[in-house]
Design a protein around this motif. Structure first.
Motif, PDB file in Angstrom:
ATOM      1  N   GLY A   4       0.832  -1.194   0.000  1.00  0.00           N
ATOM      2  CA  GLY A   4       0.000   0.000   0.000  1.00  0.00           C
ATOM      3  C   GLY A   4       0.868   1.245   0.000  1.00  0.00           C
ATOM      4  N   SER A   5       0.292   2.338   0.445  1.00  0.00           N
ATOM      5  CA  SER A   5       1.024   3.604   0.462  1.00  0.00           C
ATOM      6  C   SER A   5       2.119   3.592   1.519  1.00  0.00           C
ATOM      7  N   THR A   6       3.104   4.432   1.315  1.00  0.00           N
ATOM      8  CA  THR A   6       4.181   4.540   2.298  1.00  0.00           C
ATOM      9  C   THR A   6       3.640   5.032   3.639  1.00  0.00           C
ATOM     10  N   ARG A   7       2.704   5.954   3.604  1.00  0.00           N
ATOM     11  CA  ARG A   7       2.107   6.454   4.843  1.00  0.00           C
ATOM     12  C   ARG A   7       1.460   5.313   5.633  1.00  0.00           C
ATOM     13  N   ALA A   8       0.671   4.485   4.946  1.00  0.00           N
ATOM     14  CA  ALA A   8       0.022   3.368   5.633  1.00  0.00           C
ATOM     15  C   ALA A   8       1.047   2.323   6.066  1.00  0.00           C
ATOM     16  N   GLY A   9       2.092   2.127   5.259  1.00  0.00           N
ATOM     17  CA  GLY A   9       3.140   1.168   5.620  1.00  0.00           C
ATOM     18  C   GLY A   9       3.861   1.549   6.889  1.00  0.00           C
ATOM     19  N   ILE A  10       4.093   2.841   7.073  1.00  0.00           N
ATOM     20  CA  ILE A  10       4.722   3.312   8.307  1.00  0.00           C
ATOM     21  C   ILE A  10       3.825   3.005   9.500  1.00  0.00           C
ATOM     22  N   ALA A  11       2.508   3.191   9.326  1.00  0.00           N
ATOM     23  CA  ALA A  11       1.564   2.896  10.402  1.00  0.00           C
ATOM     24  C   ALA A  11       1.569   1.408  10.739  1.00  0.00           C
ATOM     25  N   VAL A  12       1.648   0.558   9.720  1.00  0.00           N
ATOM     26  CA  VAL A  12       1.689  -0.891   9.935  1.00  0.00           C
ATOM     27  C   VAL A  12       2.960  -1.275  10.693  1.00  0.00           C
ATOM     28  N   ALA A  13       4.080  -0.752  10.249  1.00  0.00           N
ATOM     29  CA  ALA A  13       5.352  -1.082  10.903  1.00  0.00           C
ATOM     30  C   ALA A  13       5.376  -0.595  12.349  1.00  0.00           C
ATOM     31  N   THR A  14       4.806   0.567  12.583  1.00  0.00           N
ATOM     32  CA  THR A  14       4.752   1.106  13.944  1.00  0.00           C
ATOM     33  C   THR A  14       3.889   0.214  14.836  1.00  0.00           C
ATOM     34  N   ALA A  15       2.731  -0.202  14.321  1.00  0.00           N
ATOM     35  CA  ALA A  15       1.841  -1.074  15.089  1.00  0.00           C
ATOM     36  C   ALA A  15       2.477  -2.432  15.362  1.00  0.00           C
ATOM     37  N   ALA A  16       3.283  -2.926  14.406  1.00  0.00           N
ATOM     38  CA  ALA A  16       3.905  -4.236  14.541  1.00  0.00           C
ATOM     39  C   ALA A  16       5.088  -4.230  15.501  1.00  0.00           C
ATOM     40  N   ALA A  17       5.649  -3.073  15.746  1.00  0.00           N
ATOM     41  CA  ALA A  17       6.894  -3.000  16.518  1.00  0.00           C
ATOM     42  C   ALA A  17       6.741  -3.521  17.936  1.00  0.00           C
ATOM     43  N   SER A  18       5.588  -3.318  18.537  1.00  0.00           N
ATOM     44  CA  SER A  18       5.427  -3.690  19.948  1.00  0.00           C
ATOM     45  C   SER A  18       5.484  -5.193  20.161  1.00  0.00           C
ATOM     46  N   THR A  19       5.205  -5.982  19.127  1.00  0.00           N
ATOM     47  CA  THR A  19       5.261  -7.438  19.251  1.00  0.00           C
ATOM     48  C   THR A  19       6.475  -8.018  18.528  1.00  0.00           C
ATOM     49  N   VAL A  20       7.351  -7.168  18.011  1.00  0.00           N
ATOM     50  CA  VAL A  20       8.608  -7.569  17.372  1.00  0.00           C
ATOM     51  C   VAL A  20       8.365  -8.681  16.338  1.00  0.00           C
ATOM     52  N   LYS A  21       7.362  -8.482  15.512  1.00  0.00           N
ATOM     53  CA  LYS A  21       7.081  -9.452  14.454  1.00  0.00           C
ATOM     54  C   LYS A  21       7.780  -9.058  13.169  1.00  0.00           C
ATOM     55  N   ARG A  22       7.916 -10.004  12.266  1.00  0.00           N
ATOM     56  CA  ARG A  22       8.470  -9.718  10.948  1.00  0.00           C
ATOM     57  C   ARG A  22       7.483  -8.841  10.169  1.00  0.00           C
ATOM     58  N   VAL A  23       8.028  -7.923   9.383  1.00  0.00           N
ATOM     59  CA  VAL A  23       7.216  -7.030   8.564  1.00  0.00           C
ATOM     60  C   VAL A  23       7.796  -7.010   7.153  1.00  0.00           C
ATOM     61  N   ALA A  24       6.941  -7.248   6.171  1.00  0.00           N
ATOM     62  CA  ALA A  24       7.320  -7.115   4.762  1.00  0.00           C
ATOM     63  C   ALA A  24       6.452  -6.019   4.159  1.00  0.00           C
ATOM     64  N   LEU A  25       7.083  -5.002   3.608  1.00  0.00           N
ATOM     65  CA  LEU A  25       6.366  -3.837   3.105  1.00  0.00           C
ATOM     66  C   LEU A  25       6.699  -3.584   1.648  1.00  0.00           C
ATOM     67  N   GLU A  26       5.666  -3.474   0.824  1.00  0.00           N
ATOM     68  CA  GLU A  26       5.846  -3.058  -0.571  1.00  0.00           C
ATOM     69  C   GLU A  26       5.037  -1.788  -0.720  1.00  0.00           C
ATOM     70  N   LEU A  27       5.738  -0.650  -0.869  1.00  0.00           N
ATOM     71  CA  LEU A  27       5.098   0.653  -0.713  1.00  0.00           C
ATOM     72  C   LEU A  27       5.151   1.471  -2.005  1.00  0.00           C
ATOM     73  N   GLY A  28       5.283   2.767  -1.872  1.00  0.00           N
ATOM     74  CA  GLY A  28       5.153   3.643  -3.028  1.00  0.00           C
ATOM     75  C   GLY A  28       6.390   3.711  -3.898  1.00  0.00           C
ATOM     76  N   GLY A  29       6.260   4.467  -4.973  1.00  0.00           N
ATOM     77  CA  GLY A  29       7.366   4.636  -5.900  1.00  0.00           C
ATOM     78  C   GLY A  29       7.240   5.928  -6.692  1.00  0.00           C
ATOM     79  N   LYS A  30       8.348   6.373  -7.207  1.00  0.00           N
ATOM     80  CA  LYS A  30       8.395   7.517  -8.126  1.00  0.00           C
ATOM     81  C   LYS A  30       9.505   7.214  -9.128  1.00  0.00           C
ATOM     82  N   SER A  31       9.301   6.176  -9.900  1.00  0.00           N
ATOM     83  CA  SER A  31      10.380   5.561 -10.677  1.00  0.00           C
ATOM     84  C   SER A  31      10.744   6.379 -11.912  1.00  0.00           C
TER      85      SER A  31
END
Length: 470
Positions: free
Chosen positions: A227-254
């Protein structure tokens, strides 16, 4: 009544009534008409789905790989027999033209499923190796949350769910609330293929509720988000408290970098095709065209000509919100002094309704302009002139993103030399086609991890070393 009205969710191998009573209407962005509805679940249903996946993990992970392959082979065959109905659902939920829905939104996921089956068939188990007195084994990471976007709803589900299941993981899937219809059809296919109870679970709902709950859930071992980089940051932040693996495919400006002496016509045509593909709603789209300054005027003329032919086959943007984002950024480009070559604000003349945007090309764009830095996620190309190769590489890398890119050169050697200097997850040289077995993912704010092929399988595996006596 809407064509696809669903009242249940899929938990522990059954279609069950959700505890939550809220629903989400699915709107066709081409016609603005309702075409379906799905439940909008909340925390209680999410917890049940995660519990089901956790209870099914041990038996699914211990099942021989050949048996997991057999289930996924049946699912692939069922999807192959459902191309028309799946393509129709995708056309309804995101407005994709019928032919494009069949060839890109459905045929490509089928190819990827067949690739995984072909690459793993005949293997007795997951890859392992030895280092001195250590046996290095790969084991499934556990329960996976697959949170998918709206721009390629089936493709994104397949490239997460299929390798996760083959790896031995169990899955809780949360499709975008804008495009859940194809996820329902795919879930029915997995059910009919004989997937054991709890191995796959479907919980539709809002990202701010279900996505956040999955990301922070202590019984989720890995969250795979696109999803978007903004939403990806929110996901990673939420995941941090349980120290789980996170795979993120986010935005681009190629960026597509055109070197002196290249085939300019081919380079411009390919860049326009990439930029406007799926109405510009592609994270890896080539949205910045970098050309030698002396070729700038010729490049924008070619781009305008090609844009007028490609635009006729484009679908709409997904929502009024996304339409407004694109309009605001087009207005920003004009306000910043970029040269509006073709397109601009408003809808195309042949569309009186729907979220259709005009295919737009800007010329004489400065690398620091807003339209050169921000992901627009619509059919907008910016043409940026450069003075020398070092200048071009600096411009290409002057982005918070690093997902994709392209280089056109007079020969492979010069193009490869430039490609190696661009900080991005993948680069196409002289029109090199997409390879669904090659790793896909980004650097910088474009994400963490890789999808597709054996690299996509690795995302769902943990390494374990077992030491033997010397």
């Amino acid at each position: 009544m809407a064509q696809h009205h669903y009242t249940r969710i899929y938990v522990h191998g059954e279609w069950v009534e959700p505890i939550s009573s809220s629903t989400i209407d699915v709107i066709n962005p081409a016609t603005l008409e309702p075409v379906g509805a799905v439940p909008s679940v909340e925390l209680a249903d999410t917890d049940l789905a995660v519990s089901a996946a956790r209870s099914a993990f041990d038996s699914w992970a211990s099942m021989p790989l050949s048996e997991r392959i057999a289930v996924l082979r049946r699912a692939t065959e069922l999807l192959e027999g459902s191309v028309e109905s799946m393509a129709h659902a995708i056309s309804l939920e995101m407005g994709a033209p019928a032919g494009f829905a069949r060839t890109e939104h459905v045929a490509l996921p089928i190819t990827i499923m067949n690739n995984y089956l072909a690459d793993l068939s005949g293997d007795p188990g997951l890859p392992h190796s030895s280092i001195e007195n250590s046996l290095i084994v790969r084991e499934p990471v556990g329960v996976v949350a697959a949170i998918t976007p709206w721009n390629f709803p089936l493709y994104q589900l397949v490239i997460k769910v299929v390798p996760a299941l083959l790896a031995g993981c169990t899955v809780v899937a949360k499709p975008s609330e804008l495009t859940p219809l194809s996820a329902y059809l795919f879930t029915d296919i997995l059910d009919r293929a004989g997937l054991p109870d709890g191995v796959f679970n479907l919980v539709p709902g809002k990202g701010s509720v279900v996505g956040a709950a999955l990301a922070s859930h202590p019984d989720i071992d890995l969250v795979s988000f696109t999803g978007s980089t903004r939403a990806g940051i929110a996901v990673a932040t939420a995941a941090a408290s349980t120290v789980k693996r996170v795979a993120l495919e986010l935005g681009g400006k190629s960026a597509c970098l055109v070197l002196p002496g290249s085939d300019l016509v081919a380079a411009v045509d390919a860049t326009i095709s990439s930029c406007f593909w799926n109405a510009g709603q592609t994270c890896s789209a080539l949205t910045r065209l970098l050309v030698p300054r002396e070729l700038h005027d010729e490049a924008v003329t070619l781009a305008a000509r090609t844009a007028s032919t490609v635009g006729a086959d484009m679908g709409p943007l997904i929502s009024s919100e996304q339409f407004d984002v694109v309009q605001n950024l087009i207005a920003a480009g004009v306000a910043e002094g970029a040269q509006l070559v073709t397109g601009g604000l408003g809808r195309p003349s042949d569309h009186t309704r729907g979220h259709f945007a005009r295919p737009t090309v800007f010329g004489n764009v400065s690398p620091k302009m807003q339209i050169a830095q921000e992901e627009i996620f619509g059919p907008v190309l910016v043409v940026i002139p450069y003075d020398n190769i070092d200048d071009a590489i600096e411009i290409a890398n002057d982005s918070p993103y690093g997902l994709s890119g392209a280089v056109w050169g007079p020969d492979t050697e010069s193009a490869l030399s430039a490609a190696r200097r661009i900080r991005t997850g993948q680069v196409d040289i002289n029109g090199g086609p997409f390879n669904p077995r090659a790793p896909f993912g980004g650097t910088k704010m474009s994400g963490i991890g890789r999808e597709l092929g054996p690299f996509g399988l690795d995302e769902f595996l943990e390494l374990k070393s077992i030491q033997f006596p010397l």
